[in-house]
Design an enzyme around this catalytic site. Structure first.
Site, mmCIF file in Angstrom:
data_model
loop_
_atom_site.group_PDB
_atom_site.id
_atom_site.type_symbol
_atom_site.label_atom_id
_atom_site.label_comp_id
_atom_site.label_asym_id
_atom_site.label_seq_id
_atom_site.Cartn_x
_atom_site.Cartn_y
_atom_site.Cartn_z
ATOM 1 N N SER A 47 65.323 17.154 55.765
ATOM 2 C CA SER A 47 66.633 16.744 56.031
ATOM 3 C C SER A 47 67.387 17.726 56.949
ATOM 4 O O SER A 47 68.570 17.390 57.446
ATOM 5 C CB SER A 47 67.137 16.540 54.990
ATOM 6 O OG SER A 47 67.111 17.962 54.136
ATOM 7 N N HIS A 48 67.057 18.813 57.324
ATOM 8 C CA HIS A 48 67.650 19.743 58.331
ATOM 9 C C HIS A 48 66.843 20.206 59.415
ATOM 10 O O HIS A 48 66.908 21.246 60.071
ATOM 11 C CB HIS A 48 68.125 20.994 57.443
ATOM 12 C CG HIS A 48 69.086 20.640 56.355
ATOM 13 N ND1 HIS A 48 68.828 20.078 55.262
ATOM 14 C CD2 HIS A 48 70.448 20.672 56.668
ATOM 15 C CE1 HIS A 48 70.024 19.697 54.696
ATOM 16 N NE2 HIS A 48 71.000 20.077 55.573
ATOM 17 N N ASP A 188 69.678 14.323 52.505
ATOM 18 C CA ASP A 188 68.556 13.774 51.706
ATOM 19 C C ASP A 188 69.081 12.348 51.359
ATOM 20 O O ASP A 188 68.061 11.451 51.239
ATOM 21 C CB ASP A 188 68.419 14.717 50.367
ATOM 22 C CG ASP A 188 67.488 15.881 50.799
ATOM 23 O OD1 ASP A 188 66.783 15.770 51.488
ATOM 24 O OD2 ASP A 188 67.611 16.880 50.140
ATOM 25 N N LYS A 231 80.458 21.958 36.073
ATOM 26 C CA LYS A 231 79.712 23.317 36.701
ATOM 27 C C LYS A 231 79.755 23.431 38.261
ATOM 28 O O LYS A 231 80.010 24.210 38.574
ATOM 29 C CB LYS A 231 78.688 23.588 35.705
ATOM 30 C CG LYS A 231 78.773 23.678 33.974
ATOM 31 C CD LYS A 231 77.637 24.149 33.334
ATOM 32 C CE LYS A 231 78.117 24.175 32.028
ATOM 33 N NZ LYS A 231 77.083 24.798 30.985
ATOM 34 N N ARG A 305 57.868 27.954 39.153
ATOM 35 C CA ARG A 305 57.808 28.480 40.516
ATOM 36 C C ARG A 305 58.891 29.282 41.048
ATOM 37 O O ARG A 305 60.235 28.612 40.703
ATOM 38 C CB ARG A 305 57.387 27.213 41.491
ATOM 39 C CG ARG A 305 58.420 26.491 42.138
ATOM 40 C CD ARG A 305 57.873 25.493 43.203
ATOM 41 N NE ARG A 305 58.680 24.524 43.672
ATOM 42 C CZ ARG A 305 59.468 24.885 44.725
ATOM 43 N NH1 ARG A 305 59.821 26.095 45.069
ATOM 44 N NH2 ARG A 305 60.299 23.829 45.075
#
Ligand code: NDP
Length: 334
Positions: A47-48, A188, A231, A305
């Site tokens: 997306s970039h 996205d 948040k 991960r």
């Protein structure tokens, strides 16, 4: 499934370079930006990568972006550098800002660079990763055009306001966490709309203020939501304050008023922070932190991960990358 064509990393770079030069950027600016897009495709930041090229070209063609800009910096105090992007692409300003930022942090332990008058639409990991590769913890954020409704509202007010953090690991690739404070980055959502895919509920609202899974309804007339309710909304507000309140640039809602709506990135500011563990941390922070990451990765469950790992794995391959054909046609028609 969208159709793709294989392009080598060199072809990706050359395609971007040629289009940017044709749109009026000079070789300095065009090569810096083309390299950024090559790196994004290399790492799988779709997306970039080339996806953003039409917007950059639109900004150059409308005259909004100065394709021959040279960023200038002033060292205001030993730990504060002010950088004027001179209406150029943000990566050009980073080239000016980051070496000075890390030099300052090496001396003082902590330094910030406040960038103004630059056009940012890219991922933030390139700048925090560069800071971490120089041996520092890095934090970066920038704002955008109003596209996210603060928690409790249905009206766009915040940008998608990305926030990135990188931690140096002298024996390995840095840890890099780089996220939009919106539930999903606008890029996205646009990619999902292009590929006819649904997005999770909570990503955004349609033009009636109703929750939707249709990315087109969000991208056209709707609004994104912050991740995690109040948040994420609080973090997005923090990004606005560091990027605009602190640098003297415009808040996302103010930015809209001075943007020419050419589809290119809006002019704005960026906040960069570098912290030196060598100066600030207790002895042997490297082993201490490596052991922390080891314990974290070894936790029971489906497998933790470490952020940044996906991109760093992708980077190992020099194979050609799959590029969306619809996007290539759009770029070739520019
Ligand atoms: P993602 O949600 O895809 O990823 C956010 C972070 O989480 C990444 O560092 C990613 O690491 C990490 N991550 C993802 N999945 C996992 C997992 N399972 N376990 C651990 N870590 C994980 O990013 P966003 O969609 O929020 O943002 C995408 C990009 O958009 C960012 O680069 C951001 O800077 C950019 N952006 C730019 C804007 C601008 O105006 N300039 C505006 C908004 C966003 P990894 O990379 O390894 O996958």
């Amino acid at each position: 499934m969208s159709q793709t064509k294989l392009l080598s990393l060199e072809e990706i770079y050359q395609l971007a370079l040629e289009k940017l030069l044709n749109a009026g950027a000079d070789n300095h600016n065009a090569s810096i930006l083309a390299e950024l897009l090559r790196k994004a495709e290399r790492d799988g930041s779709h997306s970039h990568g080339l996806f953003r090229l039409p917007a950059y070209i639109a900004g150059l063609k409308s005259g909004k972006i100065n394709g021959t800009a040279r960023a200038e910096s002033s060292i205001i105090t030993p730990s504060f550098i002010r950088v004027n992007g001179n209406r150029g692409f943000a990566p050009t300003a980073h080239l000016e800002a980051i070496p000075k930022l890390v030099t300052a942090a090496r001396q003082t332990g902590v330094a910030i660079a406040a960038i103004h008058q630059c056009f940012h639409m890219a991922a933030l990991w390139p700048e925090v990763e560069a800071i971490a590769e120089a041996g520092f913890a890095g934090i970066a954020c920038t704002n955008y055009l109003p596209s996210v409704a603060p928690a409790g509202s249905t009206k766009a007010f915040f940008g998608t306001n990305p926030l990135a953090f990188a931690w140096p690991r002298p024996s390995s690739t840095p840890i890099v966490y780089d996220m939009a404070t919106a539930a999903m980055a606008l890029g996205d959502v646009q990619v999902a709309a292009r590929d006819n895919k649904k997005v999770p509920l909570g990503t955004g609202l349609d033009s009636e203020g109703q929750a939707t899974t249709d990315p087109s309804a969000i991208a056209k007339g709707g609004v994104l939501l912050p991740f995690g309710g109040y948040k994420g909304s609080g973090l997005s507000m923090m990004v606005e304050l560091l990027t605009a309140g602190l640098t003297g640039e415009t808040f996302s809602d103010e930015t809209k008023a001075r943007d020419n709506a050419d589809g290119g990135p809006p002019i704005g500011g960026q906040f960069l922070l570098a912290l030196s563990p060598d100066i600030i941390a207790v002895d042997d922070w490297k082993t201490h932190c490596d052991q922390f990451f080891e314990r974290m990765s070894g936790l029971p469950g489906q497998g933790v991960r470490l952020p940044g790992e996906r991109r760093h794995k992708n980077r190992l391959s020099s194979d050609p990358r799959q590029i969306n054909i619809e996007l290539l046609n759009k770029i070739n028609a520019l």
